[in-house]
Write a protein that holds these residues in place. Sequence first.
Motif, PDB file in Angstrom:
ATOM      1  N   HIS A   6       0.802  -1.127   0.018  1.00 44.96           N
ATOM      2  CA  HIS A   6      -0.018  -0.051   0.030  1.00 44.96           C
ATOM      3  C   HIS A   6       0.907   1.320   0.044  1.00 44.96           C
ATOM      4  CE1 HIS A   6      -3.791   2.203   1.092  1.00 44.96           C
ATOM      5  NE2 HIS A   6      -2.888   2.945   1.680  1.00 44.96           N
ATOM      6  N   PRO A   7       0.584   2.341  -0.690  1.00 43.90           N
ATOM      7  CA  PRO A   7      -0.753   2.566  -1.617  1.00 43.90           C
ATOM      8  C   PRO A   7      -0.865   2.087  -2.835  1.00 43.90           C
ATOM      9  CG  PRO A   7       0.363   4.586  -1.451  1.00 43.90           C
ATOM     10  CD  PRO A   7       1.085   3.562  -0.639  1.00 43.90           C
ATOM     11  N   GLY A   8       0.378   1.677  -3.413  1.00 47.19           N
ATOM     12  CA  GLY A   8       0.555   1.094  -4.938  1.00 47.19           C
ATOM     13  C   GLY A   8       1.380   0.061  -5.106  1.00 47.19           C
ATOM     14  N   PRO A   9       0.964  -1.072  -5.609  1.00 47.07           N
ATOM     15  CA  PRO A   9       1.599  -2.388  -5.589  1.00 47.07           C
ATOM     16  C   PRO A   9       2.827  -2.161  -6.648  1.00 47.07           C
ATOM     17  CG  PRO A   9      -0.509  -2.413  -7.030  1.00 47.07           C
ATOM     18  CD  PRO A   9      -0.523  -1.155  -6.382  1.00 47.07           C
ATOM     19  N   TRP A  10       4.048  -2.859  -6.173  1.00 45.88           N
ATOM     20  CA  TRP A  10       5.228  -3.099  -7.191  1.00 45.88           C
ATOM     21  C   TRP A  10       5.003  -4.737  -7.570  1.00 45.88           C
ATOM     22  CZ3 TRP A  10       9.265  -0.310  -3.720  1.00 45.88           C
ATOM     23  CH2 TRP A  10       9.273   0.994  -3.753  1.00 45.88           C
ATOM     24  N   THR A  26      -5.086  -8.256  -1.545  1.00 45.36           N
ATOM     25  CA  THR A  26      -5.156  -6.751  -1.867  1.00 45.36           C
ATOM     26  C   THR A  26      -6.111  -5.938  -0.507  1.00 45.36           C
ATOM     27  OG1 THR A  26      -7.490  -7.240  -2.942  1.00 45.36           O
ATOM     28  CG2 THR A  26      -5.437  -7.082  -4.313  1.00 45.36           C
ATOM     29  N   ASN A  37       4.713   1.871   0.728  1.00 49.89           N
ATOM     30  CA  ASN A  37       5.640   2.707  -0.094  1.00 49.89           C
ATOM     31  C   ASN A  37       5.121   4.018  -0.256  1.00 49.89           C
ATOM     32  OD1 ASN A  37       3.569   1.726  -1.589  1.00 49.89           O
ATOM     33  ND2 ASN A  37       4.669   1.139  -3.424  1.00 49.89           N
ATOM     34  N   GLY A  38       4.297   4.468   0.618  1.00 51.51           N
ATOM     35  CA  GLY A  38       3.578   5.693   0.750  1.00 51.51           C
ATOM     36  C   GLY A  38       4.521   6.772   1.175  1.00 51.51           C
ATOM     37  N   ALA A  45      -5.061   8.854  -0.596  1.00 48.11           N
ATOM     38  CA  ALA A  45      -4.481   7.894  -1.525  1.00 48.11           C
ATOM     39  C   ALA A  45      -3.274   7.395  -1.406  1.00 48.11           C
ATOM     40  CB  ALA A  45      -4.581   8.680  -2.877  1.00 48.11           C
ATOM     41  N   ASP A  46      -2.193   8.421  -0.682  1.00 41.99           N
ATOM     42  CA  ASP A  46      -0.775   8.075  -0.624  1.00 41.99           C
ATOM     43  C   ASP A  46      -0.639   7.617   0.699  1.00 41.99           C
ATOM     44  OD1 ASP A  46      -0.206   8.530  -3.338  1.00 41.99           O
ATOM     45  OD2 ASP A  46      -0.197  10.872  -2.693  1.00 41.99           O
TER      46      ASP A  46
END
Length: 310
Positions: A6-10, A26, A37-38, A45-46
């Motif tokens: 979270h917030p964005g997958p790598w 998820t 990774n925010g 969102a971040d």
Amino acid sequence: MKFTMHPGPWPDVIDEVVAAGHTYVTDPAEAKFLIYNGGRAEGGADGLPSPLPESIGFIQYPFAGVDHLIDSGLIKPGVRWANAGGVYGRPVAEIALSLLLSQLHQVKAAAMAGSFRDRGELDARQGWLFHDTTVALIGAGGIGRELIKLLEPFGVHVIAVNRSGREVPGADETYPMDRAGHVWSRADHFVLTAPLTEDTRGMVDAGVLAKMKPDTVLVNVGRGQLVVTDDLVTALQNGTIAGAAMDVVDPEPLPDGHPLWQLPNATILPHIAATGRIARLLVAPQIIENAAAFERGERMPTEVDAEAGY
């Protein structure tokens, strides 16, 4: 164990962790650990999921520096965090060496001159890493150990300064931070790799800069706040030291038009030594190692000590 990011997958990192036997989900409420990774906030969102699900046993941050997360209150008592301390030793050491060499050899000044007419003046200011040169590594952890390897072919004398004074492999001398005051006037060049703590914040100020030799080059790849920026600008303008080369600065980002962008004896990179791109390539093995230690009920190898600041 089940984990989420979270917030964005790598995707590449997720695939490596899954290949080690873990399961990607998820929904944070299903996860046993979370790769974060925010930024430095909760919610949004971040930010970190708020409230944090009770199922989360630890949070993995994929970078080394966590002082901003501690200062913002994101790292709180009762929740275990791990960082990526030591993971980026080699790429950051490469940046450190390139910054030191480029400043010694007047690369920025030559680019700003835009002419061969300044060749003599540039040569007069040029420096080298010779066998009688002493380089001090302030904060000789993973980055410092990798940098010592890269410096070995130059034959320089290396002084390592760390928190404990524990001997650093490859260093010619090692001192604890609280007994290293004499190093500032003894070494020829300095590379700062220390974490940001209450003890290291602003450690390089006007007083310390005044102790350095006039042909010193100061490199900072640790944290920007290790250096008092206004004092550094003055020292560079007055010739107190010969030059500075930094991948991290304070403030960050460095504003357009700041004197450090314009000074020919200051080389600035926009914090590119350890970015998300290199994290995607290198961080998964550390996550896997931390998860294994967590499962065994042990302290994780890179578990964060919020009181120490790293």
